[in-house]
Design an enzyme around this catalytic site. Structure first.
Site, PDB file in Angstrom:
ATOM      1  N   HIS A  98     -35.707   3.370  45.590  1.00 22.17           N
ATOM      2  CA  HIS A  98     -34.743   4.423  45.249  1.00 22.17           C
ATOM      3  C   HIS A  98     -33.759   3.856  44.237  1.00 22.17           C
ATOM      4  O   HIS A  98     -33.430   2.669  44.279  1.00 22.17           O
ATOM      5  CB  HIS A  98     -33.997   4.918  46.494  1.00 22.17           C
ATOM      6  CG  HIS A  98     -33.401   3.816  47.304  1.00 22.17           C
ATOM      7  ND1 HIS A  98     -34.157   3.023  48.148  1.00 22.17           N
ATOM      8  CD2 HIS A  98     -32.136   3.331  47.372  1.00 22.17           C
ATOM      9  CE1 HIS A  98     -33.380   2.123  48.718  1.00 22.17           C
ATOM     10  NE2 HIS A  98     -32.150   2.276  48.258  1.00 22.17           N
ATOM     11  N   HIS A 100     -29.948   4.108  42.766  1.00 22.42           N
ATOM     12  CA  HIS A 100     -28.592   4.583  43.048  1.00 22.42           C
ATOM     13  C   HIS A 100     -27.940   5.054  41.750  1.00 22.42           C
ATOM     14  O   HIS A 100     -27.914   4.308  40.768  1.00 22.42           O
ATOM     15  CB  HIS A 100     -27.718   3.450  43.595  1.00 22.42           C
ATOM     16  CG  HIS A 100     -28.145   2.897  44.917  1.00 22.42           C
ATOM     17  ND1 HIS A 100     -27.449   3.133  46.081  1.00 22.42           N
ATOM     18  CD2 HIS A 100     -29.180   2.080  45.270  1.00 22.42           C
ATOM     19  CE1 HIS A 100     -28.033   2.490  47.090  1.00 22.42           C
ATOM     20  NE2 HIS A 100     -29.086   1.849  46.624  1.00 22.42           N
TER      21      HIS A 100
HETATM   22  P1  5GP Z   1     -30.410  -0.047  49.553  1.00 19.40           P
HETATM   23  O1  5GP Z   1     -29.514  -1.173  49.984  1.00 19.40           O
HETATM   24  O2  5GP Z   1     -31.707  -0.028  50.296  1.00 19.40           O
HETATM   25  O3  5GP Z   1     -30.567  -0.010  48.052  1.00 19.40           O
HETATM   26  O4  5GP Z   1     -29.587   1.258  49.876  1.00 19.40           O
HETATM   27  C1  5GP Z   1     -29.871   2.131  50.912  1.00 19.40           C
HETATM   28  C2  5GP Z   1     -28.867   3.250  50.804  1.00 19.40           C
HETATM   29  O5  5GP Z   1     -29.319   4.317  51.613  1.00 19.40           O
HETATM   30  C3  5GP Z   1     -27.453   2.856  51.287  1.00 19.40           C
HETATM   31  O6  5GP Z   1     -26.529   3.070  50.238  1.00 19.40           O
HETATM   32  C4  5GP Z   1     -27.220   3.773  52.482  1.00 19.40           C
HETATM   33  O7  5GP Z   1     -25.899   4.243  52.553  1.00 19.40           O
HETATM   34  C5  5GP Z   1     -28.203   4.906  52.246  1.00 19.40           C
HETATM   35  N1  5GP Z   1     -28.706   5.515  53.464  1.00 19.40           N
HETATM   36  C6  5GP Z   1     -29.106   4.852  54.587  1.00 19.40           C
HETATM   37  N2  5GP Z   1     -29.545   5.732  55.515  1.00 19.40           N
HETATM   38  C7  5GP Z   1     -29.421   6.972  54.956  1.00 19.40           C
HETATM   39  C8  5GP Z   1     -29.712   8.291  55.437  1.00 19.40           C
HETATM   40  O8  5GP Z   1     -30.174   8.517  56.559  1.00 19.40           O
HETATM   41  N3  5GP Z   1     -29.457   9.321  54.591  1.00 19.40           N
HETATM   42  C9  5GP Z   1     -28.932   9.123  53.348  1.00 19.40           C
HETATM   43  N4  5GP Z   1     -28.706  10.211  52.593  1.00 19.40           N
HETATM   44  N5  5GP Z   1     -28.654   7.886  52.853  1.00 19.40           N
HETATM   45  C10 5GP Z   1     -28.896   6.826  53.658  1.00 19.40           C
END
Ligand code: 5GP
Ligand code: ZN
Length: 135
Positions: A98, A100
């Site tokens: 994903h 951001h």
């Molecule tokens: P990563 O560290 O994997 O790049 O970021 C994961 C992101 O997903 C984090 O910013 C976190 O806040 C977000 N996130 C985690 N669980 C959920 C969820 O259930 N729904 C949504 N909309 N975002 C989530």
């Protein structure tokens, strides 16, 4: 299906969507750096940049190009960070790739990550290693 984002894409788990097409789902991060922090998620499941196909990553990039200016306008941001965390060492928590989109405000406390200059000759050695893997 035990992938959180696949479940959100399948509408089995809730999320607040701002855009969706046949290739990508775009929904708000539940723990935003600033309001409007958005995740651009391909509908096809890949873990991160190391296994995603070029085609799917391009789908994410195309959606991001469309979404980032809209988010900036919608929340009145001064700037935008685009970021993909790949692997635990890079802070990846959700193992479904994903991107951001993070709206930034002049006074929101943004800090660049720490850097340190290369030692003598090191920059060329590192570049040579990368070029060798690419060759
Ligand atoms: P990563 O560290 O994997 O790049 O970021 C994961 C992101 O997903 C984090 O910013 C976190 O806040 C977000 N996130 C985690 N669980 C959920 C969820 O259930 N729904 C949504 N909309 N975002 C989530
Ligand atoms: Zn998934």
């Amino acid at each position: 299906m035990d992938c959180l984002f696949c479940n959100i894409i399948a509408k089995k788990f809730p999320a607040v969507f701002v855009y969706e097409d046949e290739k990508v789902a775009v929904f708000l991060d539940i723990n935003p750096t600033n309001p409007g922090h958005t995740l651009v998620v391909p509908k096809a499941h890949f873990e991160n940049i190391f296994d995603v196909t070029e085609e799917t990553f391009c789908d994410v990039a195309a959606a991001t190009k469309r979404l980032a200016p809209a988010i900036r306008a919608a929340v009145g941001a001064d700037g935008i960070n685009l970021m993909v965390n790949n692997g635990r060492a890079a802070g990846q928590l959700i193992p479904h790739i994903h991107l951001h989109i993070v709206p930034r405000l002049m006074a929101d406390g943004f800090r660049h990550w720490k850097g340190a200059p290369y030692k003598n000759g090191e920059i060329e050695q590192v570049a040579e290693k990368i070029r060798a893997v690419l060759a």
